[in-house]
Write an enzyme that holds these catalytic residues in place. Structure first.
Site, PDB file in Angstrom:
ATOM      1  N   GLY A   1       0.819  -1.201   0.000  1.00  0.00           N
ATOM      2  CA  GLY A   1       0.000   0.000   0.000  1.00  0.00           C
ATOM      3  C   GLY A   1       0.855   1.253   0.000  1.00  0.00           C
ATOM      4  O   GLY A   1       2.051   1.213   0.310  1.00  0.00           O
ATOM      5  N   CYS A   2       0.240   2.381  -0.339  1.00  0.00           N
ATOM      6  CA  CYS A   2       0.996   3.631  -0.479  1.00  0.00           C
ATOM      7  C   CYS A   2       1.483   4.167   0.867  1.00  0.00           C
ATOM      8  O   CYS A   2       2.674   4.415   1.055  1.00  0.00           O
ATOM      9  CB  CYS A   2       0.170   4.664  -1.240  1.00  0.00           C
ATOM     10  SG  CYS A   2      -1.497   4.935  -0.595  1.00  0.00           S
ATOM     11  N   PHE A   3       0.566   4.344   1.835  1.00  0.00           N
ATOM     12  CA  PHE A   3       1.000   4.761   3.170  1.00  0.00           C
ATOM     13  C   PHE A   3       1.979   3.740   3.751  1.00  0.00           C
ATOM     14  O   PHE A   3       2.971   4.098   4.385  1.00  0.00           O
ATOM     15  CB  PHE A   3      -0.207   4.886   4.103  1.00  0.00           C
ATOM     16  CG  PHE A   3      -0.809   6.259   4.179  1.00  0.00           C
ATOM     17  CD1 PHE A   3      -0.026   7.390   4.340  1.00  0.00           C
ATOM     18  CD2 PHE A   3      -2.185   6.431   4.109  1.00  0.00           C
ATOM     19  CE1 PHE A   3      -0.589   8.662   4.432  1.00  0.00           C
ATOM     20  CE2 PHE A   3      -2.762   7.693   4.195  1.00  0.00           C
ATOM     21  CZ  PHE A   3      -1.966   8.810   4.359  1.00  0.00           C
ATOM     22  N   ALA A   4       1.681   2.458   3.556  1.00  0.00           N
ATOM     23  CA  ALA A   4       2.541   1.402   4.098  1.00  0.00           C
ATOM     24  C   ALA A   4       3.956   1.512   3.552  1.00  0.00           C
ATOM     25  O   ALA A   4       4.932   1.331   4.293  1.00  0.00           O
ATOM     26  CB  ALA A   4       1.952   0.032   3.782  1.00  0.00           C
ATOM     27  N   THR A   5       4.094   1.803   2.262  1.00  0.00           N
ATOM     28  CA  THR A   5       5.421   1.943   1.664  1.00  0.00           C
ATOM     29  C   THR A   5       6.194   3.073   2.324  1.00  0.00           C
ATOM     30  O   THR A   5       7.340   2.898   2.760  1.00  0.00           O
ATOM     31  CB  THR A   5       5.305   2.195   0.153  1.00  0.00           C
ATOM     32  OG1 THR A   5       4.737   1.040  -0.478  1.00  0.00           O
ATOM     33  CG2 THR A   5       6.656   2.483  -0.470  1.00  0.00           C
TER      34      THR A   5
END
Length: 322
Positions: free
Chosen positions: A131-135
């Site tokens: 995921g984007c936030f996760a990255t």
């Protein structure tokens, strides 16, 4: 080598469009089909208007798997599970899935964060794109976890552009609401927390602390800036040395001692990280483009690794300075 033959499922949305923008100009790729049930028969550029003059591809409702070496699944969350249930996929067909459905590495998928498990990605035929936030948040924390230095709770304040909400309209996605506005959503409960914890535990087996995550909706279209802080006993110089060593073989993750702003990464596959120390707290600021390093660019990076190409192939993208 022969060109990689690619199929895209769900090509009409934001991640599908971003994937097309990258792959159309990838020197080792030939796009064989772009599937969209809602746009079937239309020229790709009629939906993604910036691609006018770049491609004559048309959306199709068909799934000609026999024509391709790899497919990218860009449909909504929950759709990938249904897709696998409904289709008998060739055993040698590689898959890069951009949804949340298999990020727990179920169904034979590998979690596709190259800075975490590059070797495993190279050997895998099925990748679950992070995921984007996760990255952004994981890249801020991986060096600490790798050295077992996360000793207390982690606090995160992060803001994302409106494209992070997808193309489908919602009350908080309209220009008249989003413009000149900022709001908090899913405080402490964001769905990306699970994959972040999974990755940190893979590096630091005794990690059992809370991640207090406050996400913000930003009044801009693309990009994520995450401010991540936790207690750190070492000096700022030691922190910089730790981060530079961990990312020395990561072509897209860069450490800076200068002021960091979002435009440095927008339209690129970069993550740029800055460190600050105040008392015994270490602040790690991490910035990425949510649609590129946070989605489609990282998906291409994973494809490159799966097919034995340099990670950077087709991803020499330019940021927007102004």
């Amino acid at each position: 080598m022969q060109s990689i033959k690619v199929g895209i499922i769900g090509g009409a949305g934001y991640t599908g469009g971003e994937l097309l923008r990258i792959l159309i100009h990838h020197p080792q790729v030939s796009i064989q089909f772009v599937n969209s049930q809602s746009q079937a028969g239309k020229a790709v550029w009629e939906t993604h208007k910036d691609l006018f003059g770049d491609t004559d591809l048309r959306f199709t409702s068909e799934f000609p798997f026999e024509k391709v070496n790899v497919i990218f699944l860009c449909s909504g969350h929950g759709q990938s599970v249904k897709f696998h249930e409904e289709h008998d996929l060739p055993q040698d067909l590689k898959i890069v899935d951009l949804s949340t459905d298999f990020r727990d590495e179920s169904n034979g998928f590998t979690y596709g964060l190259p800075e975490l498990q590059k070797v495993k990605i190279k050997e895998s035929g099925k990748i679950a794109n992070p995921g984007c936030f996760a990255t952004s948040i994981q890249l801020a924390l991986l060096p600490l976890a790798h050295s077992s230095l996360i000793k207390e709770d982690v606090h995160v304040s992060a803001i994302t552009g409106s494209t992070g909400a997808g193309q489908k309209l919602s009350p908080t996605g309209h220009f008249s609401w989003r413009n000149s506005n900022v709001s908090v959503y899913k405080a402490f409960t964001h769905q990306h927390l699970k994959e972040i914890g999974q990755s940190l535990n893979s590096l630091q087996s005794d990690f059992d602390h809370s991640i207090h995550f406050i996400p913000y909706r930003g009044n801009f279209t693309r990009g994520i800036m995450a401010n991540v802080y936790t207690r750190f006993e070492g000096s700022l110089e030691e922190a910089y040395s730790l981060y530079q060593k961990y990312y020395e073989d990561a072509p897209f993750t860069h450490i800076t001692e200068n002021t960091l702003d979002l435009k440095m990464v927008v339209n690129t596959n970069k993550c740029i990280i800055q460190l600050q120390k105040e008392g015994d707290m270490l602040l790690v600021t991490s910035a990425i483009d949510n649609l590129v390093k946070g989605a489609s660019g990282q998906a291409v990076q994973n494809m490159n690794l799966m097919f034995g190409l340099p990670e950077e192939e087709g991803l020499g993208l330019k940021s927007a300075g102004f």
